[in-house]
Design a protein around this motif. Structure first.
Motif: not given
Length: 557
Positions: A296-301, A403-408, A417-422
């Motif tokens: 999902r798209k989310a703003e993360l750091t 900080t910015g919009e990512t796919v997590v 699989m790996n729970y990660t951000v890209i």
């Protein structure tokens, strides 16, 4: 496939990394009329089908089904059938006290696992799956009735002459079942009561003392059971403490058996937890997210930290000395991340990746990540003093935060699989970590992060930079300290550097070079960013950049 009167069923068996056919039959059986087939074609994701009675063996079973699609539509449905007769056989081997039992039931009360194999019943002359509410087994029937009164969730309770424990199957499995453990109270307390009676008869002249001893003993046993029950609850939440029960001996054999079984289970789970982020698994269990591919798209750091000069140091050290030293370093960084609400994603050689804001939200995640970055450097300073006293090499780390919009989400393959951000924001965080080497800084943060933490942190704008593959430049900042801890002289030096940076962007390169030198002196005579920018300003004074230049420096150009 084909019309209803000409269907085809292929049964496959796993053979290594491939499948081989066991049978390929055509007949009048049309799976498309079955509820499991209809449920599968409603969506693209695989689903678990509630237990039903297999017509061939008249035993409960359940299925995992998934639609097989191609460009023209649905090609068919993959279905994996699971017979649960083996589950009952396994439950019959479990010893819980002298006569305790373990059952497996669905949320609706269907019995899919019974130590006596009693998983079917007869209704209106037909065989159906037995239900816990009217099951002839009084232990199962009574536990189910009490559980309906208590409501959903994990429970440890008593009813009649029995003690019971109910624990849902972990939600990430996708199977909504319950495991029920029921033990006659007499199994645990019968011998205790007998000993108390004997003690009373033998010590008639010391009745008061015997009563006190009996009470204390009973309290000890019940306390041990409560401790085990509490520990099982923590295990269900993936809170794996180092407490060992097996080393403590009780006069009740069953208590010792339960303690040893609990220790064995925790040991296995702790070993598993060393390969995956334990706090991440715990958060995913609590959030109820199923482990399937998707994001999902989310703003993360995001934060990247890497050991400076690791390769040259590693070449001079024996692996037996290097690995523990690196382990101390990475563990210290991990503790700083976790201490400020971050999720440690992975270790990449001598580097670490972490993020804030998933799987559960983190308030003011840019500020939390910046505080973690400062904590990393503080912890390393303590480690470096210890390493020097022991005559060991000292590691230092460079940190990048953005900080910015990512796919997590769960990224990878279905089986691993790996729970990660890209995303670009993640890539920029990694590039910022590497840019520390060029500017001689320790912590660099992106433009959005700097904007969000400016009220709490002292930041120095370093340069407008366009990383490789990007045309647009961003203003990168050095994270210096929290405002409450920063010295006035540092703030004044940053103000001089900021003035120099404005002159630099306004193409007053000679004035900028002079101002950068003044900033270096204000920083105490040594400041690598001031030296880098002063040298570049002098080069531009001799060979100005083209018209339209906006101050951006392209890395690698």
């Amino acid at each position: 496939e084909g019309a209803e009167s000409a269907t085809r069923m292929v049964v496959l068996a796993a053979a290594g990394d491939s499948f081989r056919p066991l049978s390929d039959e055509r007949g009048s059986y049309d799976p498309r009329l079955r509820p499991w087939y209809r449920r599968a074609v409603k969506g693209t994701e695989g689903v678990w089908v509630e237990p039903f009675l297999f017509a061939t063996v008249q035993q409960p079973g359940f299925m995992y089904v998934k639609q097989d699609r191609h460009e023209e539509g649905t090609r068919g449905v993959w279905a994996v059938e699971y017979e649960v007769s083996y589950l009952s056989e396994f439950l019959s081997t479990l010893e819980v006290g002298r006569s305790g039992r373990v059952y497996v039931v669905t949320r609706e009360g269907l019995v899919v696992g019974h130590p006596g194999g009693e998983v079917t019943a007869t209704a209106a002359g037909e065989t159906v799956i037995a239900r816990a509410g009217d099951h002839p087994d009084p232990m199962l029937r009574g536990a189910w009735a009490e559980l309906q009164r208590l409501g959903p969730g994990s429970h440890t309770f008593a009813f009649g002459r029995y003690l019971a424990m109910a624990e849902p199957v972990p939600e990430e499995s996708g199977i909504d079942w319950l495991v029920l453990l029921v033990v006659p109270e007499e199994d645990f307390f019968g011998s205790v009561r007998g000993q108390a009676r004997d003690a009373f008869l033998v010590a008639a002249l010391a009745a008061l003392l015997a009563v006190l001893i009996g009470v204390a003993f009973s309290s000890r046993v019940s306390g041990a059971l409560r401790a085990i029950a509490d520990e099982m609850g923590r295990v269900g939440r993936f809170e794996l403490t180092d407490t060992r029960f097996g080393s403590k001996t009780s006069l009740v054999r069953e208590v010792n058996v339960m303690r040893q079984a609990t220790d064995s289970m925790k040991k296995s789970l702790r070993s598993f937890g060393k390969y995956v982020p334990r706090e991440l698994v715990r958060d995913l269990i609590q959030s109820g997210q199923e482990a399937v591919l998707g994001g999902r798209k989310a703003e993360l750091t995001t934060l990247f930290a890497d050991v400076a000069g690791f390769t040259s140091t590693a070449e001079k050290m024996d692996p037996a000395d290097l690995v523990p030293l690196l382990g101390d370093c990475l563990e210290s960084v991990s503790e700083a991340v976790r201490g400020h609400g971050g999720t440690v994603d992975k270790y990449i050689g001598d580097a670490i990746m972490a993020f804030w804001g998933a799987p559960r939200p983190v308030k003011d995640h840019p500020l939390a990540a910046c505080r973690a970055a400062l904590a990393i450097q503080d912890r390393l300073a303590v480690l470096q003093e210890r390493w020097r006293s022991e005559g060991k090499p000292c590691f230092s780390m460079r940190v990048g935060v953005n900080t910015g919009e990512t796919v997590v989400g769960n990224i990878g393959a279905p089986e691993r699989m790996n729970y990660t951000v890209i995303g670009d924001a993640v890539n920029l965080a990694s590039r910022l970590e590497g840019l520390n080497k060029a500017y001689g800084t320790s912590i660099l943060v992106g433009e959005e992060t700097a904007r969000r933490v400016d009220d709490e942190m002292v930041l120095r704008p370093v340069d407008w930079v366009a990383v490789k593959g990007k045309q647009k430049g961003v203003l990168i900042h050095e994270l210096v300290a929290e405002r409450a801890a920063a010295e006035e002289s540092t703030k004044e030096a940053i103000a001089l550097y900021r003035e120099a940076l404005h002159l630099y962007r306004d193409r007053d390169f000679e004035g900028a070079a002079e101002r950068f030198v003044a900033a270096r002196e204000a920083f105490g005579g040594t400041d690598r960013p001031s030296d880098v920018m002063a040298e570049r300003a002098r080069r531009y004074a001799d060979s100005p950049p083209p018209e339209g230049w906006g101050g951006t420096y392209v890395i690698g150009a």
